[in-house]
Design a protein around this motif. Structure first.
Motif: not given
Length: 315
Positions: A210-227
């Motif tokens: 769950a923690l890894a998925f949260k980190q992945f979600s945070d990274n995906a959110k940051a990537t989406s923000s950069n995109l």
């Protein structure tokens, strides 16, 4: 003679005293309360009810039973005559039940009213003002008691059927099955112990996932923000796409208004040059000597020297 006179006086006094006592008793027993006769016609039992039994309206004594007799017109029906105080509010919804005094078993008439028909009672031509008699507490207990006895008898029959030897064997088999099931349940915790021992590790792995998925979600959110920022930069007013569009538009305008007209003039000049070359080639083919003697002079026109109107000019 004197003894006889004393006896006569004593007898007259005794008779007068008795008459006075009777008159006093009649005066004292005189009832001036006005009463109204009512009748109860019922096929129900009236055990314990006697003549002179009390009649009560909501617990207040309002009269007495004056007669109990059989109905000669309707077999199995009893006629109860009542004398009730005239100001008692008897209506068409008034009904009677049998009440019993304590443990003595002496019955009395209990009147009550449910208020559904407040109109006055209409008198019957044969029996007068009729008040219906409803089953009392004891009658209801007796009726329900008979039903309970019937159910008890049925239950007893079913128990006898259940305790039949064949059914007893089935019950013993069921009990044995239950015992084996209980033994299996007792062995179940031992089988579940390994799974329960591994449960904390499984929970920790699930927590890590769950923690890894949260980190992945945070990274995906940051990537989406950069995109999104990149897209906004590309699509912004001063973005690369708008600048490229402006450059293409400027190039198109330059081609349309500068390069194409210049190329068109160049093409026109080249076309004129080619026509001149073509005429020179034609002249050379017709007069090769012109290469030595020069080109043939042009035919003089009107007003020029050597012009011949007849069409033959001097050369």
């Amino acid at each position: 003679m004197e003894s006889k006179s004393h006896a006569l006086i004593a007898g007259v006094f005794a008779i007068g005293l008795a008459i006075m006592a009777g008159l006093l008793a009649l005066w004292l027993g005189k009832d001036e309360i006005q009463r109204t006769p009512y009748t109860i016609a019922t096929p129900l039992k009236v055990s314990g009810l006697n003549i002179q039994a009390a009649v009560r309206y909501k617990g207040i004594k309002v009269g007495k039973v004056t007669d109990i007799d059989f109905d000669t017109k309707v077999p199995g029906q009893l006629i109860l005559n009542l004398d009730i105080v005239s100001d008692t509010p008897i209506t068409q919804s008034t009904y009677a039940t049998l009440g019993y005094q304590g443990v003595t078993g002496i019955a009395y008439i209990e009147l009550d009213d449910d208020g559904s028909k407040p109109a006055a009672i209409v008198k019957d031509a044969r029996l007068g003002a009729l008040i219906p008699l409803r089953p009392g507490l004891l009658q209801e207990v007796e009726k329900h008691g008979l039903a309970i006895l019937g159910q008890t008898e049925e239950l007893s029959k079913r128990l006898n059927t259940l305790l039949d030897p064949n059914n007893q064997q089935s019950l013993m088999n069921a009990v044995n099955q239950i015992g084996r099931t209980a033994a299996a349940w007792e062995a179940l915790p031992a089988k579940l112990d390994p799974a329960l021992n591994a449960l904390p590790q499984t929970l920790q792995q699930a927590r890590d996932s769950a923690l890894a998925f949260k980190q992945f979600s945070d990274n995906a959110k940051a990537t989406s923000s950069n995109l999104n920022n990149l897209i906004n930069n590309l699509q912004g007013e001063n973005g690369s796409i708008n600048r490229l569009s402006k450059n293409v538009e400027e190039l198109s305008t330059s081609l349309q208004y500068e390069t194409l007209p210049a190329m068109h003039g160049l093409i026109q000049d080249a076309r004129g040059t080619l026509r001149s070359i073509h005429r020179t080639s034609d002249n050379f083919n017709e007069r090769p000597q012109s290469l030595l003697f020069g080109a043939k002079p042009a035919t003089p026109g009107p007003g020029e020297a050597g012009f011949n109107p007849s069409g033959t000019n001097k050369q």
